[in-house]
Design a protein around this motif. Structure first.
Motif, PDB file in Angstrom:
ATOM      1  N   SER A  57      33.458 -38.897  15.687  1.00  0.00           N
ATOM      2  CA  SER A  57      32.326 -39.580  16.306  1.00  0.00           C
ATOM      3  C   SER A  57      32.670 -40.127  17.684  1.00  0.00           C
ATOM      4  N   GLY A  58      33.969 -40.223  18.002  1.00  0.00           N
ATOM      5  CA  GLY A  58      34.392 -40.737  19.295  1.00  0.00           C
ATOM      6  C   GLY A  58      34.647 -39.613  20.280  1.00  0.00           C
ATOM      7  N   PRO A  59      34.812 -39.940  21.574  1.00  0.00           N
ATOM      8  CA  PRO A  59      35.016 -38.905  22.600  1.00  0.00           C
ATOM      9  C   PRO A  59      36.436 -38.346  22.569  1.00  0.00           C
ATOM     10  N   ALA A  60      36.564 -37.117  22.998  1.00  0.00           N
ATOM     11  CA  ALA A  60      37.873 -36.514  23.191  1.00  0.00           C
ATOM     12  C   ALA A  60      38.385 -36.917  24.574  1.00  0.00           C
ATOM     13  N   SER A  61      39.684 -36.762  24.791  1.00  0.00           N
ATOM     14  CA  SER A  61      40.275 -37.107  26.084  1.00  0.00           C
ATOM     15  C   SER A  61      41.511 -36.255  26.316  1.00  0.00           C
ATOM     16  N   VAL A  62      41.885 -36.106  27.596  1.00  0.00           N
ATOM     17  CA  VAL A  62      43.080 -35.354  27.986  1.00  0.00           C
ATOM     18  C   VAL A  62      43.932 -36.246  28.866  1.00  0.00           C
ATOM     19  N   PHE A  63      45.253 -36.208  28.634  1.00  0.00           N
ATOM     20  CA  PHE A  63      46.209 -36.922  29.458  1.00  0.00           C
ATOM     21  C   PHE A  63      47.178 -35.894  30.045  1.00  0.00           C
ATOM     22  N   VAL A  64      47.283 -35.904  31.381  1.00  0.00           N
ATOM     23  CA  VAL A  64      48.131 -34.935  32.078  1.00  0.00           C
ATOM     24  C   VAL A  64      49.253 -35.684  32.785  1.00  0.00           C
ATOM     25  N   SER A  65      50.467 -35.184  32.633  1.00  0.00           N
ATOM     26  CA  SER A  65      51.631 -35.797  33.270  1.00  0.00           C
ATOM     27  C   SER A  65      52.174 -34.874  34.354  1.00  0.00           C
ATOM     28  N   PHE A  66      52.347 -35.425  35.560  1.00  0.00           N
ATOM     29  CA  PHE A  66      53.000 -34.736  36.663  1.00  0.00           C
ATOM     30  C   PHE A  66      54.266 -35.522  37.004  1.00  0.00           C
ATOM     31  N   ASN A  67      55.406 -35.012  36.568  1.00  0.00           N
ATOM     32  CA  ASN A  67      56.674 -35.734  36.741  1.00  0.00           C
ATOM     33  C   ASN A  67      56.567 -37.184  36.284  1.00  0.00           C
ATOM     34  N   GLY A  68      55.854 -37.395  35.173  1.00  0.00           N
ATOM     35  CA  GLY A  68      55.729 -38.719  34.585  1.00  0.00           C
ATOM     36  C   GLY A  68      54.545 -39.521  35.074  1.00  0.00           C
ATOM     37  N   THR A  69      53.871 -39.080  36.110  1.00  0.00           N
ATOM     38  CA  THR A  69      52.649 -39.753  36.576  1.00  0.00           C
ATOM     39  C   THR A  69      51.485 -39.291  35.712  1.00  0.00           C
ATOM     40  N   MET A  70      50.886 -40.207  34.970  1.00  0.00           N
ATOM     41  CA  MET A  70      49.827 -39.857  34.030  1.00  0.00           C
ATOM     42  C   MET A  70      48.466 -39.885  34.713  1.00  0.00           C
ATOM     43  N   MET A  71      47.662 -38.865  34.396  1.00  0.00           N
ATOM     44  CA  MET A  71      46.293 -38.781  34.918  1.00  0.00           C
ATOM     45  C   MET A  71      45.393 -38.310  33.791  1.00  0.00           C
ATOM     46  N   SER A  72      44.116 -38.699  33.844  1.00  0.00           N
ATOM     47  CA  SER A  72      43.169 -38.312  32.800  1.00  0.00           C
ATOM     48  C   SER A  72      41.926 -37.693  33.441  1.00  0.00           C
ATOM     49  N   PRO A  73      41.761 -36.378  33.320  1.00  0.00           N
ATOM     50  CA  PRO A  73      40.608 -35.718  33.927  1.00  0.00           C
ATOM     51  C   PRO A  73      39.344 -35.934  33.109  1.00  0.00           C
ATOM     52  N   THR A  74      38.216 -35.678  33.716  1.00  0.00           N
ATOM     53  CA  THR A  74      36.928 -35.735  33.029  1.00  0.00           C
ATOM     54  C   THR A  74      36.719 -34.456  32.228  1.00  0.00           C
ATOM     55  N   LEU A  75      36.307 -34.608  30.966  1.00  0.00           N
ATOM     56  CA  LEU A  75      36.068 -33.450  30.109  1.00  0.00           C
ATOM     57  C   LEU A  75      34.629 -32.983  30.242  1.00  0.00           C
ATOM     58  N   GLU A  76      34.461 -31.655  30.312  1.00  0.00           N
ATOM     59  CA  GLU A  76      33.123 -31.061  30.250  1.00  0.00           C
ATOM     60  C   GLU A  76      32.701 -30.945  28.787  1.00  0.00           C
ATOM     61  N   ASP A  77      31.422 -30.673  28.570  1.00  0.00           N
ATOM     62  CA  ASP A  77      30.901 -30.599  27.198  1.00  0.00           C
ATOM     63  C   ASP A  77      31.583 -29.517  26.367  1.00  0.00           C
ATOM     64  N   ASP A  78      32.038 -28.447  27.034  1.00  0.00           N
ATOM     65  CA  ASP A  78      32.675 -27.350  26.298  1.00  0.00           C
ATOM     66  C   ASP A  78      34.168 -27.566  26.106  1.00  0.00           C
ATOM     67  N   GLY A  79      34.684 -28.735  26.520  1.00  0.00           N
ATOM     68  CA  GLY A  79      36.090 -29.030  26.343  1.00  0.00           C
ATOM     69  C   GLY A  79      36.977 -28.575  27.472  1.00  0.00           C
ATOM     70  N   SER A  80      36.395 -28.036  28.544  1.00  0.00           N
ATOM     71  CA  SER A  80      37.203 -27.616  29.685  1.00  0.00           C
ATOM     72  C   SER A  80      37.412 -28.788  30.639  1.00  0.00           C
ATOM     73  N   TRP A  81      38.467 -28.711  31.437  1.00  0.00           N
ATOM     74  CA  TRP A  81      38.770 -29.772  32.385  1.00  0.00           C
ATOM     75  C   TRP A  81      39.602 -29.236  33.527  1.00  0.00           C
ATOM     76  N   GLN A  82      39.631 -30.005  34.609  1.00  0.00           N
ATOM     77  CA  GLN A  82      40.410 -29.630  35.782  1.00  0.00           C
ATOM     78  C   GLN A  82      40.779 -30.899  36.535  1.00  0.00           C
ATOM     79  N   ILE A  83      42.006 -30.935  37.073  1.00  0.00           N
ATOM     80  CA  ILE A  83      42.452 -32.119  37.802  1.00  0.00           C
ATOM     81  C   ILE A  83      43.399 -31.693  38.918  1.00  0.00           C
ATOM     82  N   ASP A  84      43.387 -32.447  40.029  1.00  0.00           N
ATOM     83  CA  ASP A  84      44.274 -32.190  41.162  1.00  0.00           C
ATOM     84  C   ASP A  84      45.328 -33.287  41.261  1.00  0.00           C
ATOM     85  N   TYR A  85      46.524 -32.862  41.611  1.00  0.00           N
ATOM     86  CA  TYR A  85      47.621 -33.792  41.846  1.00  0.00           C
ATOM     87  C   TYR A  85      48.206 -33.477  43.215  1.00  0.00           C
ATOM     88  N   ILE A  86      48.482 -34.501  44.021  1.00  0.00           N
ATOM     89  CA  ILE A  86      49.068 -34.299  45.336  1.00  0.00           C
ATOM     90  C   ILE A  86      50.546 -34.682  45.274  1.00  0.00           C
TER      91      ILE A  86
END
Length: 342
Positions: A57-86
């Motif tokens: 009943s709760g939302p899904a979420s994604v956590f992405v680590s870039f050399n230990g820097t954590m980021m959380s992208p926005t999820l689309e309804d179909d479960g796809s996601w995309q995120i940029d790291y500089i």
């Protein structure tokens, strides 16, 4: 984990699959996707994934680590996601990417990987030196500098096709450009060198040289390019008033106007008559192989004997020959003469 190994260039637009064996028992796609095989300091590095869909009943979420820097992208309804790291200077060498999908009731990892990180591009430098003609080749030396850049050297004649060389590492390289244009179309020759970040960007002009090839050298080299002349329906002899189908290729065809080919017939006495001037290409349109095709007519009253048929490019000076036997009307063919060839 898999490590990207392409150094000095970045492939953009073609999906690059960077993953090991799936770690989750779920039917979800555990692959992490990126269009780039390298990460560069100061430039966005994109990562995406699929199938992170809520199982409660709760939302899904994604956590992405870039050399230990954590980021959380926005999820689309179909479960796809995309995120940029500089990437920063601290990331130079290796960027470790990992991600986890939390479906609210459970979680599973994506397949992590390492990607190589290049330092921010240095200012590109370059020069063109030692420009000279060697036989029928124009040679020059190109020296480039500036890590993380791509370089392009170009030789552009006054008319005709320009040639380009690409370099992806600072170094000294040689240019070799074959001289096939007569002086009127070749000169002046413009040599130029540009540099730009390997990841993409506007090129920076680095050096340019204007060079004049000696006219006699250019014209001789253009005339020496091999060409062909074929007599397609010649059976060993031809009478005055009869026509023959001819074709050839290798003649110069600079855009936008096709170079005509002049066909002449030279008799035993040395007298020459022009039979036709044929355009290069279909219906006069220039084509890359410099080909022509058409018909010629042997003048009525031409005395029997052995003649030389010559095709000559009126701009390039390139020419080819065929021997033709002219007989009286109703005469017989003389055996042993070639029907076609250079």
């Amino acid at each position: 984990m898999r490590r990207a190994t392409m150094i000095g260039s970045v492939t953009v637009g073609a999906s690059l699959l960077l993953a090991g064996a799936p770690l989750a028992a779920s039917a979800a796609d555990t692959t992490l996707y990126s269009p780039d095989s390298l990460a560069i300091v100061g430039l966005p590095y994109s990562v995406s994934g699929l199938d992170c869909v809520s199982e409660g009943s709760g939302p899904a979420s994604v956590f992405v680590s870039f050399n230990g820097t954590m980021m959380s992208p926005t999820l689309e309804d179909d479960g796809s996601w995309q995120i940029d790291y500089i990437p920063t200077a601290a990331d130079v060498d290796t960027l470790t990417v990992s991600a986890t999908c939390d479906t609210y009731t459970s979680s599973w990892p994506y397949d992590g990987y390492d990607v190589e990180v290049l330092a921010a591009p240095e200012t590109p430098t370059g020069s063109i030196t030692d420009v000279a003609v060697d036989g029928c080749t124009l040679r020059a030396s190109v020296t480039t500098g500036g890590r993380g850049n791509a370089f392009s050297a170009q030789v552009a004649p006054a008319a005709g096709q320009a040639w380009e060389w690409a370099y992806y590492e600072p170094d000294t390289n040689d240019i070799a450009y074959d001289l096939t244009l007569p002086a009127g179309l070749l000169n002046p020759v413009e040599l130029s060198l540009t540099g730009a970040p390997a990841s993409g960007g506007d090129p920076t002009p680095l050096d340019s040289v204007t060079y004049e090839v000696p006219a006699d050298v250019a014209d001789a080299c253009a005339a020496a390019v091999p060409v062909s002349l074929e007599l397609l329906d010649y059976d060993g002899s031809v009478a005055g008033g009869e026509t023959m189908l001819v074709r050839g290729e290798g003649y110069l065809s600079p855009e936008p106007v096709a170079e005509p080919v002049r066909l002449t017939l030279t008799g035993p006495s040395g007298t020459t008559v022009t039979l036709a001037t044929l355009p290069i290409g279909s219906k006069g349109r220039a084509q890359a192989d410099g080909a022509f095709r058409g018909t010629i007519t042997i003048p009525v009253g031409t005395a029997p004997g052995n003649y030389t048929l010559t095709s000559t490019g009126t701009v390039s000076g390139r020419s080819a020959e065929q021997q033709v036997t002219v007989v009286a009307a109703g005469g017989t063919a003389r055996p042993g003469l070639p029907a076609a060839g250079d």
